[in-house]
Design a protein around this motif. Structure first.
Motif, short mmCIF file in Angstrom:
data_model
loop_
_atom_site.label_atom_id
_atom_site.label_comp_id
_atom_site.label_asym_id
_atom_site.label_seq_id
_atom_site.Cartn_x
_atom_site.Cartn_y
_atom_site.Cartn_z
N ALA A 1 56.88 14.94 50.23
CA ALA A 1 56.06 15.05 51.45
C ALA A 1 55.05 13.93 51.58
O ALA A 1 54.15 14.02 52.41
N ALA A 2 55.17 12.87 50.77
CA ALA A 2 54.18 11.79 50.80
C ALA A 2 54.62 10.70 51.77
O ALA A 2 55.80 10.58 52.12
N PRO A 3 53.67 9.88 52.23
CA PRO A 3 54.03 8.73 53.07
C PRO A 3 54.91 7.74 52.32
O PRO A 3 54.97 7.77 51.08
N PRO A 4 55.58 6.86 53.05
CA PRO A 4 56.51 5.94 52.37
C PRO A 4 55.85 5.08 51.29
O PRO A 4 56.42 4.88 50.21
N GLU A 5 54.64 4.53 51.56
CA GLU A 5 54.03 3.67 50.55
C GLU A 5 53.61 4.46 49.32
O GLU A 5 53.73 3.99 48.18
N VAL A 6 53.12 5.68 49.51
CA VAL A 6 52.76 6.53 48.36
C VAL A 6 54.01 7.01 47.64
O VAL A 6 54.02 7.15 46.41
N ARG A 7 55.06 7.27 48.38
CA ARG A 7 56.29 7.73 47.77
C ARG A 7 56.87 6.69 46.83
O ARG A 7 57.36 7.01 45.74
N ALA A 8 56.81 5.42 47.22
CA ALA A 8 57.32 4.36 46.35
C ALA A 8 56.52 4.29 45.04
O ALA A 8 57.09 4.11 43.96
N GLU A 9 55.22 4.45 45.14
CA GLU A 9 54.40 4.43 43.93
C GLU A 9 54.70 5.62 43.03
O GLU A 9 54.77 5.49 41.80
N LEU A 10 54.89 6.79 43.64
CA LEU A 10 55.20 7.97 42.84
C LEU A 10 56.58 7.85 42.19
O LEU A 10 56.78 8.30 41.05
N GLU A 11 57.52 7.26 42.88
CA GLU A 11 58.86 7.09 42.30
C GLU A 11 58.83 6.15 41.10
O GLU A 11 59.59 6.35 40.14
N GLU A 12 57.96 5.15 41.13
CA GLU A 12 57.83 4.29 39.95
C GLU A 12 57.27 5.07 38.77
O GLU A 12 57.73 4.91 37.62
N LYS A 13 56.30 5.92 39.02
CA LYS A 13 55.75 6.74 37.94
C LYS A 13 56.80 7.73 37.41
O LYS A 13 56.89 7.97 36.20
N ILE A 14 57.60 8.27 38.30
CA ILE A 14 58.64 9.20 37.87
C ILE A 14 59.66 8.49 37.00
O ILE A 14 60.15 9.04 35.99
N ALA A 15 60.00 7.24 37.36
CA ALA A 15 60.96 6.48 36.55
C ALA A 15 60.40 6.23 35.15
O ALA A 15 61.14 6.31 34.15
N VAL A 16 59.10 5.94 35.04
CA VAL A 16 58.49 5.73 33.73
C VAL A 16 58.51 7.02 32.91
O VAL A 16 58.83 7.02 31.71
N LEU A 17 58.19 8.14 33.55
CA LEU A 17 58.22 9.42 32.85
C LEU A 17 59.62 9.77 32.39
O LEU A 17 59.81 10.28 31.27
N ASP A 18 60.62 9.51 33.21
CA ASP A 18 62.00 9.80 32.82
C ASP A 18 62.42 8.92 31.64
O ASP A 18 63.15 9.39 30.74
N ALA A 19 61.99 7.67 31.64
CA ALA A 19 62.33 6.79 30.51
C ALA A 19 61.68 7.28 29.22
O ALA A 19 62.31 7.28 28.15
N HIS A 20 60.42 7.72 29.31
CA HIS A 20 59.75 8.25 28.12
C HIS A 20 60.42 9.54 27.65
O HIS A 20 60.57 9.75 26.44
N ARG A 21 60.83 10.38 28.57
CA ARG A 21 61.49 11.62 28.19
C ARG A 21 62.84 11.34 27.52
O ARG A 21 63.23 12.00 26.56
N THR A 22 63.56 10.33 28.01
CA THR A 22 64.81 9.95 27.38
C THR A 22 64.59 9.44 25.96
O THR A 22 65.36 9.76 25.04
N ALA A 23 63.53 8.65 25.77
CA ALA A 23 63.23 8.15 24.43
C ALA A 23 62.86 9.28 23.48
O ALA A 23 63.26 9.29 22.31
N VAL A 24 62.11 10.26 23.98
CA VAL A 24 61.76 11.41 23.14
C VAL A 24 63.01 12.19 22.77
O VAL A 24 63.17 12.64 21.62
N GLY A 25 63.91 12.37 23.72
CA GLY A 25 65.15 13.08 23.42
C GLY A 25 66.01 12.36 22.40
O GLY A 25 66.61 12.99 21.53
N ALA A 26 66.07 11.02 22.50
CA ALA A 26 66.84 10.26 21.52
C ALA A 26 66.23 10.38 20.13
O ALA A 26 66.95 10.49 19.12
N LYS A 27 64.91 10.37 20.05
CA LYS A 27 64.26 10.52 18.75
C LYS A 27 64.52 11.91 18.17
O LYS A 27 64.77 12.06 16.97
N ARG A 28 64.45 12.94 19.01
CA ARG A 28 64.75 14.28 18.54
C ARG A 28 66.19 14.40 18.05
O ARG A 28 66.46 15.05 17.02
N GLY A 29 67.11 13.77 18.75
CA GLY A 29 68.50 13.82 18.32
C GLY A 29 68.72 13.15 16.98
O GLY A 29 69.48 13.64 16.14
#
Length: 601
Positions: free
Chosen positions: A347-375
């Motif tokens: 529900a965010a404006p386009p410019e805010v949405r792009a910034e939030l999507e970059e943060k989501i990509a960083v969080l997903d990368a960190h979560r993937t790294a945590v999962g690989a370490k757990r494995g």
């Protein structure tokens, strides 16, 4: 045929990477980066064709045919996936102008058939549970027959799917639902199982220390003819711990790409000592504990009955369980934060949405790294537990290792946090590692019923009391007690010895004892379990001070610290990027020899 000196074949997995590549026709060397690119083109073709075929077959009649196991002429479907798909007319399709060899189509259909056959069981469970599902209350009625009975954990997952489907539809389902109604087609993994092909696509030759794989790879993303498929000869090293092993066959590998390039997932067949389950007289029971990965105890059978010293061994994970719990909490926090940002971005404006999507990509990368370490930690933890448990059983002279049936084992009653942590433990991986490691020592791993193993006395089968809390157990009638997990290990070992003549064997599964029988286990004070030796810490200062100590001054004593973690006891395997294996070399037991007093008692 079983007996002393006999052998039996068993398969194991190993991963390795190629270190050299040449063109098979000209003999010119090819860079590994170019090989990775060409393998990526092959995987793209296989994945796209598999995705299209799964989407086309995602219909109830597909699962009806697979559940019946018969073709249109009422003939039994072959076990080979690509042969069954060809008989049913399920062939992949490719874009116009793209030429793909028929052997690559075999690889596609074999992978698709393996996925659909696995989901056939889930389709039957969804159909059975949806017939007993009430959309108004979200409850599933109890089964009326044994055919509709499924594991409770599996049923809870299907129930969540049915509730979500009812919320989306808004109406009660008309009749039974199918898997195609409640979920989307699965995604196909980017891999190529060369074992489904023949020598026209891939062939391998193995020497003592190297493996040479010749495989046809495309020379462009969209090959238009045969000339754009050329054979490449790849050479990879066999892991050092497999040198000298009685390996009788090497199977064609599965090709995958990771962040380091091309990876081979190979399978091999070797000869190991054959286990004679019917003549077993000593068994070790392994109980899965919420506080640690597992604990074990020994029970023996002699002419007078079953005996045990009611003393056992508890696995020490050296703090890795706490680390896994921390990583799990961190991963859940990252997932919750990414989910919240996703809702805000909708529900965010386009410019805010792009910034939030970059943060989501960083969080997903960190979560993937945590999962690989757990494995990685779970894998090392499982094989370290398997190695120590096998050494303990071999030192005690046990021919059978009894483990709890994981399909009926659920974690409950310990609080939300502890239940979640115990459910996330790598028990299934530890069972596979234990079965694999024990087979190398000629010990059979048997699955036995888990109900009542920690609550009933091995001697009189009456409920145990807890005078010291959860981790203690005491039977006032038999006057035996001790650690709760050790008492459970005696029960499991007893069930394996009593049911060794009624073992159920299914293809692809370990032997299982379905019925828990009871016989009194007499306490024997003679030692029947090995005494584990205390390993020395590896980080020991080898050099002593060269200065002469002064007279009258006590010199500093260099005492090695106690062992810190599992990484100090396990020989580190090569990185996942070079050569490595889920198989570990057989090591001598560190425990002292065990007396045979129980066999003569």
């Amino acid at each position: 045929m079983t007996g002393p000196g006999t052998t039996a074949p068993r398969q194991f997995a190993v991963t390795t990477r190629p270190h050299g590549a040449v063109d098979d026709a000209t003999g010119e060397p090819i860079g590994l980066d170019d090989v990775d690119t060409r393998v990526g083109w092959l995987l793209d073709l296989v994945t796209a064709a598999g995705r299209e075929l799964v989407s086309r077959l995602w219909q109830p009649p597909t699962f009806d045919v697979l559940a019946a196991g018969r073709d249109r002429q009422d003939r039994r479907l072959p076990a080979q996936g690509h042969v069954a798909a060809a008989r049913l007319g399920w062939n992949p399709s490719y874009p116009d102008g793209v030429y793909v060899p028929s052997r690559v189509a075999r690889v596609v259909t074999a992978q698709v058939m393996a996925t659909l056959r696995t989901l056939t069981h889930r389709d039957n469970a969804i159909a059975a549970l949806s017939a007993r599902f009430d959309p108004a209350t979200g409850a599933v009625a109890p089964p009326t027959g044994s055919a509709d009975d499924v594991p409770p954990g599996f049923a809870r997952g299907v129930r969540r799917q049915l509730i979500a489907h009812a919320r989306r539809g808004g109406e009660a389902p008309a009749g039974r639902l199918r898997i195609t109604d409640v979920q989307e087609p699965p995604r196909m993994a980017a891999m190529a199982r060369l074992s489904a092909a023949d020598r026209q696509l891939a062939q391998s030759t193995v020497t003592e220390r190297e493996m040479v794989l010749t495989v046809k790879l495309p020379t462009c993303p969209a090959p238009a003819g045969r000339a754009q498929w050329r054979s490449v000869r790849l050479t990879a090293a066999i892991p050092a711990h497999l040198h000298g092993r009685a390996i009788i066959d090497w199977h064609l590998p599965t090709l995958v790409l990771d962040h380091r390039g091309l990876l081979w997932r190979c399978a091999a067949t070797e000869l190991v000592p054959a286990a004679d389950l019917d003549s077993a007289t000593m068994a070790m029971g392994v109980d899965w504990s919420p506080s640690t990965l597992g604990a074990a105890a020994i029970a023996a059978e002699n002419p007078e009955g079953l005996v045990s010293d009611y003393r056992g061994w508890t696995y020490d994970d050296r703090g890795l369980g706490i680390k896994l719990a921390r990583l799990q909490a961190e991963g859940q926090l990252l997932h919750a934060k990414a989910a919240r940002l996703t809702r805000l971005a909708a529900a965010a404006p386009p410019e805010v949405r792009a910034e939030l999507e970059e943060k989501i990509a960083v969080l997903d990368a960190h979560r993937t790294a945590v999962g690989a370490k757990r494995g990685k930690i779970n894998r090392e933890l499982a094989f370290d537990f398997a190695r120590q448990a096998t050494d303990y059983a071999a030192a005690a002279g046990a021919q059978v290792i009894a483990v709890e049936d994981l399909t009926t084992l659920e974690t409950h009653g310990h609080g939300r946090v502890n239940n979640n942590r115990a459910a996330q433990s790598a028990r299934r991986q530890a069972v596979a590692a234990l079965a694999h490691t024990a087979a190398g020592a000629g010990i059979t791993v048997v699955s036995v019923p888990a109900r009542g193993s920690s609550a009933q006395c091995p001697g009189c089968d009456e409920p145990l009391s807890r005078p010291g809390g959860y981790h203690t157990a005491w039977c006032s009638r038999c006057r035996v007690g001790g650690n709760r997990d050790h008492m459970a290990g005696v029960n499991l070992a007893k069930r394996a010895l009593l049911g060794k003549g009624k073992v159920t064997r299914r293809r692809g599964q370990m032997p299982a004892v379905r019925v828990a029988e009871h016989a009194p286990v007499r306490q024997c004070r003679d030692k029947n379990g090995p005494t584990p030796g205390r390993p020395r810490h590896r980080r020991v200062r080898r050099s002593l001070p060269t200065t002469t100590p002064q007279v009258g001054v006590n010199p500093n004593r260099h005492v090695p610290a106690p062992q810190a973690s599992v990484w100090d006891t396990v020989k580190p395997t090569p990185p996942h990027g070079d050569t490595g294996s889920r198989d570990t070399p057989t090591s001598q037991a560190s425990a002292t020899p065990v007396a045979d007093s129980l066999r003569s008692t």
